[in-house]
Every structure is written in structure tokens, then in C-alpha cells.
Design a protein around this motif. Structure first.
Motif, mmCIF file in Angstrom:
data_model
loop_
_atom_site.group_PDB
_atom_site.id
_atom_site.type_symbol
_atom_site.label_atom_id
_atom_site.label_comp_id
_atom_site.label_asym_id
_atom_site.label_seq_id
_atom_site.Cartn_x
_atom_site.Cartn_y
_atom_site.Cartn_z
ATOM 1 N N PHE A 85 -29.020 -56.938 64.806
ATOM 2 C CA PHE A 85 -27.760 -56.507 65.395
ATOM 3 C C PHE A 85 -27.896 -56.061 66.853
ATOM 4 N N ARG A 86 -29.105 -56.013 67.373
ATOM 5 C CA ARG A 86 -29.311 -55.616 68.762
ATOM 6 C C ARG A 86 -28.927 -56.759 69.681
ATOM 7 N N ASP A 87 -28.277 -56.433 70.773
ATOM 8 C CA ASP A 87 -27.816 -57.444 71.725
ATOM 9 C C ASP A 87 -28.695 -57.385 72.967
ATOM 10 N N ASP A 88 -29.457 -58.454 73.204
ATOM 11 C CA ASP A 88 -30.329 -58.526 74.365
ATOM 12 C C ASP A 88 -29.751 -59.395 75.471
ATOM 13 N N ALA A 89 -28.495 -59.816 75.326
ATOM 14 C CA ALA A 89 -27.876 -60.680 76.324
ATOM 15 C C ALA A 89 -27.620 -59.887 77.608
ATOM 16 N N PRO A 90 -27.531 -60.571 78.743
ATOM 17 C CA PRO A 90 -27.221 -59.862 79.996
ATOM 18 C C PRO A 90 -25.849 -59.196 79.925
ATOM 19 N N ILE A 91 -25.713 -58.101 80.626
ATOM 20 C CA ILE A 91 -24.454 -57.350 80.636
ATOM 21 C C ILE A 91 -23.468 -58.070 81.547
ATOM 22 N N LYS A 92 -22.220 -58.215 81.086
ATOM 23 C CA LYS A 92 -21.188 -58.879 81.888
ATOM 24 C C LYS A 92 -20.923 -58.094 83.161
ATOM 25 N N ALA A 93 -20.476 -58.783 84.197
ATOM 26 C CA ALA A 93 -20.276 -58.155 85.507
ATOM 27 C C ALA A 93 -19.252 -57.023 85.440
ATOM 28 N N GLN A 94 -18.177 -57.204 84.662
ATOM 29 C CA GLN A 94 -17.145 -56.169 84.618
ATOM 30 C C GLN A 94 -17.603 -54.920 83.855
ATOM 31 N N ASN A 95 -18.697 -55.025 83.089
ATOM 32 C CA ASN A 95 -19.207 -53.874 82.345
ATOM 33 C C ASN A 95 -20.400 -53.204 83.021
ATOM 34 N N GLN A 96 -20.830 -53.699 84.169
ATOM 35 C CA GLN A 96 -21.966 -53.118 84.868
ATOM 36 C C GLN A 96 -21.530 -51.938 85.723
ATOM 37 N N SER A 97 -22.493 -51.108 86.052
ATOM 38 C CA SER A 97 -22.196 -49.949 86.891
ATOM 39 C C SER A 97 -21.971 -50.388 88.331
ATOM 40 N N TRP A 98 -21.378 -49.522 89.100
ATOM 41 C CA TRP A 98 -21.106 -49.856 90.503
ATOM 42 C C TRP A 98 -22.398 -49.995 91.303
ATOM 43 N N VAL A 99 -23.472 -49.355 90.839
ATOM 44 C CA VAL A 99 -24.749 -49.479 91.544
ATOM 45 C C VAL A 99 -25.249 -50.919 91.464
#
Length: 153
Positions: A85-99
Motif C-alpha cells: 500500500f506504500r506509494d513510491d511514485a513521484p509527488i505531483k507538482a500541485q502537491n509539492q511544497s513551494w520550496v
């Protein structure tokens, strides 16, 4: 004005030092005295502590008591979320931090400006980072392949 402040300084220090003593004496006076402790299951109170135990292969999880809860994990799976159930996919751009977004925009600006180590056909030092970019792309591809191989059942 300064002399008046200097005169009251010792009194202020004594008052600040005596404050914790007065507060603890008041808390002891307000604490109720109980005749005997009541079991946690009967009282419905929260447990006094939660123990996190890491188990080796073949070990059993110790039993929890009325005053504590035991949370067990193994060395090969230290997380509560099972591997499937762990998700190792890259994080979508809209869910990333501003940094992360700012770092991406900074790198895009560096490439567009042809700064050194950017592998850009524009600018005086843009071509100097092409070997580095090729190595980074190869390493990212290897990580993606290894991640895909571990997800296959």
C-alpha cells in the motif's frame, strides 16, 4: 530613573525564584488523594504510556498491560503501512511544497540563461553541464527501474 530600576532588581529576582515553589505547593494542595488505583479498562482513562517495540525474526510481541499499550514492528517492515500500500511514485507538482517549486523554477531559469553546468546551447558556459545532466538522467532511470522491479509481485 535607572537608579530606581537598579533598586528593585533584587526584589524582582527573589520573586521570580519563588514563583515555581509557590506554584508546585498549590498543585500539591489541589491533587486528590485516591485510596487505590483503578484499572484502566474500568476507568476508561488513557493509558499511561505507549511502548514501541522493534522485533527481530521469530520474536513475539510482548503483551500489553492495563497501564501501557505495546506497538510492535519488525526490522524488515518498520512502518505500519504494508509494502503493497506504500506509494513510491513521484509527488505531483500541485502537491509539492513551494520550496520544490521554487527550486524547479530556479533550475529552469538557469538553463534558459545558459549559465555554467546547465547543458544549454545558449550562453558561454551552457555546454559544460551536459555530462553531469547525462549522468543524473541515467541514475534517475536506474532508480525507476529498480523501483518498478520491487513492485512486481
Amino acid at each position: 530613573m535607572m537608579k530606581e530600576i537598579m533598586m528593585f532588581r533584587p526584589l524582582l529576582i527573589v520573586a521570580l525564584l519563588a514563583l515555581p515553589t509557590l506554584a508546585s505547593a498549590q498543585a500539591q494542595a489541589q491533587a486528590p488523594a485516591t485510596a487505590q488505583p483503578v484499572a484502566q479498562t474500568e476507568s476508561g482513562a488513557a493509558p499511561q504510556r505507549i511502548r514501541s517495540v522493534t522485533l527481530k525474526a521469530g520474536e513475539k510481541c510482548p503483551a500489553s498491560t492495563d497501564s501501557d499499550i505495546v506497538v510492535c514492528s519488525t526490522l524488515d517492515q518498520p512502518y505500519r503501512i504494508p509494502k503493497q500500500f506504500r506509494d513510491d511514485a513521484p509527488i505531483k507538482a500541485q502537491n509539492q511544497s513551494w520550496v520544490n517549486r521554487t527550486a524547479t523554477m530556479d533550475q529552469v531559469g538557469r538553463v534558459a540563461g545558459g549559465l555554467p553546468d546547465t547543458c544549454s546551447p545558449v550562453g558561454t558556459g551552457g555546454q559544460s553541464g551536459c555530462a553531469l545532466a547525462t549522468n543524473q538522467a541515467w541514475a534517475a532511470e536506474r532508480r525507476a527501474q529498480q523501483g518498478a522491479a520491487t513492485r512486481v509481485p
